[in-house]
Design a protein around this motif. Structure first.
Motif, PDB file in Angstrom:
ATOM      1  N   GLU A 238       0.823  -1.209   0.000  1.00 38.42           N
ATOM      2  CA  GLU A 238       0.000   0.000   0.000  1.00 38.42           C
ATOM      3  C   GLU A 238       0.859   1.261   0.000  1.00 38.42           C
ATOM      4  O   GLU A 238       0.600   2.197  -0.769  1.00 38.42           O
TER       5      GLU A 238
ATOM      6  N   SER B 177       2.563   1.699  -3.471  1.00 35.55           N
ATOM      7  CA  SER B 177       1.573   2.077  -4.489  1.00 35.55           C
ATOM      8  C   SER B 177       1.069   3.499  -4.274  1.00 35.55           C
ATOM      9  O   SER B 177       0.914   4.258  -5.235  1.00 35.55           O
ATOM     10  N   GLU B 178       0.812   3.861  -3.026  1.00 32.04           N
ATOM     11  CA  GLU B 178       0.349   5.225  -2.734  1.00 32.04           C
ATOM     12  C   GLU B 178       1.414   6.251  -3.093  1.00 32.04           C
ATOM     13  O   GLU B 178       1.102   7.311  -3.641  1.00 32.04           O
TER      14      GLU B 178
ATOM     15  N   ASN C 204      -3.647   1.819  -9.644  1.00 38.25           N
ATOM     16  CA  ASN C 204      -3.398   1.542  -8.243  1.00 38.25           C
ATOM     17  C   ASN C 204      -3.257   0.042  -8.027  1.00 38.25           C
ATOM     18  O   ASN C 204      -4.156  -0.603  -7.525  1.00 38.25           O
TER      19      ASN C 204
ATOM     20  N   GLU D 263      -5.173  -5.291  -7.692  1.00 39.49           N
ATOM     21  CA  GLU D 263      -5.398  -3.885  -7.406  1.00 39.49           C
ATOM     22  C   GLU D 263      -5.271  -3.657  -5.910  1.00 39.49           C
ATOM     23  O   GLU D 263      -5.535  -4.557  -5.110  1.00 39.49           O
ATOM     24  N   LEU D 264      -4.873  -2.448  -5.569  1.00 37.81           N
ATOM     25  CA  LEU D 264      -4.586  -2.126  -4.174  1.00 37.81           C
ATOM     26  C   LEU D 264      -5.803  -2.324  -3.271  1.00 37.81           C
ATOM     27  O   LEU D 264      -5.657  -2.770  -2.132  1.00 37.81           O
ATOM     28  N   ASP D 265      -6.987  -2.061  -3.773  1.00 39.60           N
ATOM     29  CA  ASP D 265      -8.175  -2.180  -2.926  1.00 39.60           C
ATOM     30  C   ASP D 265      -8.686  -3.615  -2.811  1.00 39.60           C
ATOM     31  O   ASP D 265      -9.671  -3.872  -2.132  1.00 39.60           O
ATOM     32  N   SER D 266      -8.000  -4.549  -3.468  1.00 37.95           N
ATOM     33  CA  SER D 266      -8.444  -5.947  -3.374  1.00 37.95           C
ATOM     34  C   SER D 266      -7.253  -6.901  -3.261  1.00 37.95           C
ATOM     35  O   SER D 266      -7.197  -7.914  -3.944  1.00 37.95           O
TER      36      SER D 266
END
Length: 182
Positions: free
Chosen positions: A11, A14-15, A99, A148-151
């Protein structure tokens, strides 16, 4: 491998890439030093996921660039006595525009080895883009998986890294058999 630490590092990297300055980031700048530390920690954590019989055949590596960070950042489990620039390796490539990241066995983009077939990822099928102006990683993977970062699914990440390491190790043993001298 500490799952929470790996997710946190993925995270953070990536951020940082989403807000990365458009100009080059020098390795010895404050931001360069910070991101290199994160990459090093992530590569070390990923090495821990390998079973002992594979761990001894790989070493963790991460993108550094000569004096500035490359556009595409990566962490890798590289076969011992080899380097990412001239070998296939088990790698996570981070996207600069999306992301997320792509991971699996990747061939060198500077000196392709072509030990294993490469998957051609079609533009319409790509969710996470890991191409840059000078280096094209989208079509350098043997067995790409996008995340993907959110998954982030740590179990999928772990199993694919172990499976990829095993496949690559077997390919290396086949291509470069160990010669026993009596």
């Amino acid at each position: 491998m500490n799952d929470d630490k790996v997710i946190e590092l993925l995270e953070k990297i990536s951020e940082w890439l989403q807000k990365r300055p458009s100009k080059g980031v020098r390795n010895n700048d404050r931001e360069g030093v910070m991101i290199l530390r994160l990459l090093k920690r992530l590569s070390t954590e990923l090495h821990k996921v390998l079973p002992d019989d594979l761990k001894e055949h790989y070493r963790p590596q991460y993108s550094r660039g000569k004096s500035s960070l490359p556009r595409i950042l990566w962490v890798s489990l590289c076969p011992k006595r080899r380097a990412v620039h001239n070998s296939m390796s088990v790698t996570i490539c981070f996207s600069t525009s999306d992301n997320g990241f792509v991971f699996g066995i990747v061939d060198s983009v500077t000196m392709p080895q072509r030990w294993l077939p490469i998957v051609k990822r079609e533009k319409g099928d790509i969710t996470v883009n890991v191409d840059a102006v000078n280096y094209k990683y989208n079509n350098a993977f043997h067995n790409p998986k996008e995340m993907e970062l959110d998954s982030i699914d740590i179990d999928v990440l772990r199993s694919h890294l172990v499976e990829s390491s095993s496949i690559l190790h077997q390919e290396i043993l086949t291509r470069f058999p160990i010669i026993h001298v009596n």
